[in-house]
Design an enzyme around this catalytic site. Sequence first.
Site, short mmCIF file in Angstrom:
data_model
loop_
_atom_site.label_atom_id
_atom_site.label_comp_id
_atom_site.label_asym_id
_atom_site.label_seq_id
_atom_site.Cartn_x
_atom_site.Cartn_y
_atom_site.Cartn_z
N LYS A 292 0.99 -1.02 -0.01
CA LYS A 292 -0.06 0.00 -0.10
C LYS A 292 0.90 1.22 -0.01
O LYS A 292 2.18 1.24 0.46
CB LYS A 292 -1.01 -0.08 1.15
CG LYS A 292 -0.26 0.54 2.34
CD LYS A 292 -1.52 0.76 3.33
CE LYS A 292 -1.39 1.97 4.34
NZ LYS A 292 -1.88 2.03 5.68
N HIS B 295 -2.14 -5.71 5.14
CA HIS B 295 -1.54 -6.89 6.25
C HIS B 295 -2.61 -6.96 7.26
O HIS B 295 -2.68 -7.97 8.01
CB HIS B 295 -0.36 -6.10 6.85
CG HIS B 295 -0.52 -4.76 7.67
ND1 HIS B 295 -0.74 -3.65 7.14
CD2 HIS B 295 -0.84 -4.76 8.93
CE1 HIS B 295 -0.76 -2.74 7.91
NE2 HIS B 295 -0.82 -3.33 9.20
N LYS C 279 -3.76 -10.84 9.71
CA LYS C 279 -4.19 -10.90 11.24
C LYS C 279 -4.95 -12.26 11.34
O LYS C 279 -5.95 -12.69 10.85
CB LYS C 279 -4.74 -9.64 11.57
CG LYS C 279 -4.08 -8.74 11.62
CD LYS C 279 -4.79 -7.54 12.19
CE LYS C 279 -3.86 -5.89 12.30
NZ LYS C 279 -2.74 -6.05 13.09
N GLU D 139 -6.03 4.41 16.98
CA GLU D 139 -4.58 4.39 16.88
C GLU D 139 -4.28 5.45 18.17
O GLU D 139 -4.91 6.44 17.91
CB GLU D 139 -3.57 4.57 16.00
CG GLU D 139 -4.08 3.48 14.85
CD GLU D 139 -3.41 3.84 13.57
OE1 GLU D 139 -2.13 3.20 13.06
OE2 GLU D 139 -3.99 4.70 12.75
N HIS E 66 -7.77 -1.13 4.66
CA HIS E 66 -8.02 -1.66 5.62
C HIS E 66 -9.77 -2.02 6.29
O HIS E 66 -9.97 -3.03 6.36
CB HIS E 66 -7.16 -1.57 6.71
CG HIS E 66 -5.89 -1.19 6.63
ND1 HIS E 66 -5.01 -1.99 5.75
CD2 HIS E 66 -4.99 -0.16 6.88
CE1 HIS E 66 -3.93 -1.54 5.51
NE2 HIS E 66 -3.89 -0.65 6.37
N LYS F 14 -6.23 8.59 14.67
CA LYS F 14 -5.03 8.88 15.30
C LYS F 14 -5.22 9.54 16.69
O LYS F 14 -6.01 10.42 16.83
CB LYS F 14 -4.04 9.60 14.59
CG LYS F 14 -3.99 9.14 12.80
CD LYS F 14 -2.90 8.21 13.02
CE LYS F 14 -2.79 7.70 11.38
NZ LYS F 14 -2.17 6.30 11.42
P1 NAD Z 1 12.07 3.74 2.59
O1 NAD Z 1 12.27 5.10 1.94
O2 NAD Z 1 12.50 3.35 3.84
O3 NAD Z 1 13.03 2.76 1.60
C1 NAD Z 1 12.92 2.82 0.22
C2 NAD Z 1 13.88 1.65 -0.51
O4 NAD Z 1 13.55 1.70 -1.69
C3 NAD Z 1 15.27 1.62 0.03
O5 NAD Z 1 15.62 0.31 0.05
C4 NAD Z 1 15.94 2.41 -1.05
O6 NAD Z 1 17.32 1.90 -1.44
C5 NAD Z 1 14.91 1.65 -2.21
N1 NAD Z 1 15.16 2.56 -3.51
C6 NAD Z 1 14.66 3.68 -3.73
N2 NAD Z 1 14.90 4.19 -4.88
C7 NAD Z 1 15.43 3.17 -5.73
C8 NAD Z 1 15.84 2.96 -6.90
N3 NAD Z 1 15.70 3.88 -8.12
N4 NAD Z 1 16.39 1.80 -7.21
C9 NAD Z 1 16.42 0.87 -6.38
N5 NAD Z 1 16.01 0.94 -5.09
C10 NAD Z 1 15.71 2.03 -4.72
O7 NAD Z 1 10.60 3.09 2.38
P2 NAD Z 1 9.60 2.19 3.08
O8 NAD Z 1 9.06 2.83 4.31
O9 NAD Z 1 10.47 0.88 3.41
O10 NAD Z 1 8.31 1.84 2.26
C11 NAD Z 1 8.61 0.89 1.01
C12 NAD Z 1 7.29 0.87 0.41
O11 NAD Z 1 6.38 0.12 1.52
C13 NAD Z 1 6.36 2.23 0.04
O12 NAD Z 1 5.64 1.79 -1.09
C14 NAD Z 1 5.60 2.30 1.12
O13 NAD Z 1 4.56 3.08 0.87
C15 NAD Z 1 5.18 0.90 1.52
N6 NAD Z 1 4.79 0.71 3.09
C16 NAD Z 1 5.71 0.99 3.86
C17 NAD Z 1 5.24 0.82 5.28
C18 NAD Z 1 6.24 1.18 6.63
O14 NAD Z 1 5.79 1.14 7.53
N7 NAD Z 1 7.38 1.79 6.29
C19 NAD Z 1 3.90 0.36 5.72
C20 NAD Z 1 3.00 0.16 4.46
C21 NAD Z 1 3.70 0.37 3.29
#
Ligand code: NAD
Length: 484
Positions: free
Chosen positions: A148, A178, A182, A216, A240, A331
């Site tokens: 998402k 996710h 659950k 939350e 969700h 929130k």
């Molecule tokens: P983040 O910014 O922490 O990490 C991004 C990752 O993408 C890094 O590993 C970076 O190296 C890689 N990346 C960026 N540009 C790149 C490129 N051009 N080539 C190769 N790799 C590249 O992001 P995140 O928080 O881990 O989120 C990742 C995805 O998961 C997003 O779509 C976000 O919406 C989704 N998401 C995250 C969470 C969370 O809790 N963090 C929850 C739900 C959904």
Amino acid sequence: MVSRVIPVDEFDLVIFGGTGDLARRKILPGLFRRFLSGQMPAGSRIIGAARSELDGDGYREMIAEAVAEFGGEEASNKKGLEAFLKQLEYVAIDARGEGGWADLAAIVRQDVVQAFYFSVAPSLFGDLAERLHTNKIANAQSRIVVEKPFGRDLETARELNQTLAAHFDESQIYRIDHYLGKETVQNLMAVRFGNVLFEPLWNNHYVDHIQITVAETVGVGGRGAYYDKSGAMRDMVQNHLMQLLCLIAMEPPGQFEADAVRDEKLKVIRALQSIDHHHIVRGQYDAGPDGPSYREDAENPRSFTESFIAMRCHIANWRWAGVPFYLRTGKRMKARSSEIAVVFKDLGHTIFEGDEARHRNILAIRLQPNEGIDLQVTIKEPGPGGMRLIDVPLDMTFADALGDGAEDVTDAYERLIMDVIRGNQTLFMRGDEVEAAWAWTDPLINSWEARNDVPKHYDAGSAGPEDAMMLLHRDGRKWREIKG
Ligand code: NAD
């Protein structure tokens, strides 16, 4: 009770974005727990692929730290961690360029299950999908996992679906929500379809209304800039809460199989009626003793984005005609608490004299905290003094009912990843479901944006704005208490 671990086939799992927040907090620690429970066959590999110029050792060090920080109790198993890390590899890759793709092609095998987790911004999905094919890494059996947010409206969701469909068949695409991983959410299906007791009552003859609450205590600090463009409707309801609503309201599928279940969920979304704006309450939290206001967190002093939303929905079909579904999520609320409550109708007539209280059966499915299910029933108050009735819960907290087995209540992410490896799409959203959900939410969002609707304020640590209480009071009902 020791839970049974069903083995999976040998796999190569590539995590694009393998150095990111989600990978370090959820995906890798979850996979480590699956490894410890014996679900990762020898020879299987997890390959981190991201922009950082790391080598294999650097990546293993990063993941060892992530497991220590986010891995829970299991993180202290040093020998286990050492063995797990041996199955990890890393490739530095540029999703938008050619760097690293030949290296990835050289290590990903074609004769084992292949899964590619797109844990990166959605703007990179197209590049990844295309390069997986031009570099001849993916094949017709590969699976891809996407996160998402899946679009921010119908148009962008359609574009994403088309981008993925250009390279992968729908049967290869796993859109993660996710909440569906659950334990209790799956138990909801077990309770409905595995017992004779509930299904005959599961309709507008016996159900007065249904409440779905996801509260939350955290604010949006840290991700305020992202959240401010999204709001509770896009961030929580469209995915969700809609998924929970579907599982509670859907017709029994012919069999417990991915498309049979998803067909039924889709019918629910399509049967959702539009909502008059008087039946939607949007809110924004004020500053409180524990933190700043929403507008400060979002760094946008003029923000009209909602951090809380409550609404009354109706499903236009024979089963649910006339039964309101009240949804709310927010929130900085008084407790971290998520539940679905099915509130049954009053008895038509009471035979107990002097019993003015209204006694109701309520089936409450708790997602957090203390995952479990309880059924409120009416019994006689013990002791002499006549027939006084009281309501008591028949409580099935999984941790109590299942003893040791409940300790293994697997985190949603790891369960879903194992489903990907098994090729089971039941708990993943299909493309048409996601589009139907946006088709329902878009006009509601457009309508409040066109009106410049100003969200109501609510105190941090409360149950939301007063108007949300009124939403039910007007119907002669009240919200269940939010308890942590
Ligand atoms: P983040 O910014 O922490 O990490 C991004 C990752 O993408 C890094 O590993 C970076 O190296 C890689 N990346 C960026 N540009 C790149 C490129 N051009 N080539 C190769 N790799 C590249 O992001 P995140 O928080 O881990 O989120 C990742 C995805 O998961 C997003 O779509 C976000 O919406 C989704 N998401 C995250 C969470 C969370 O809790 N963090 C929850 C739900 C959904």
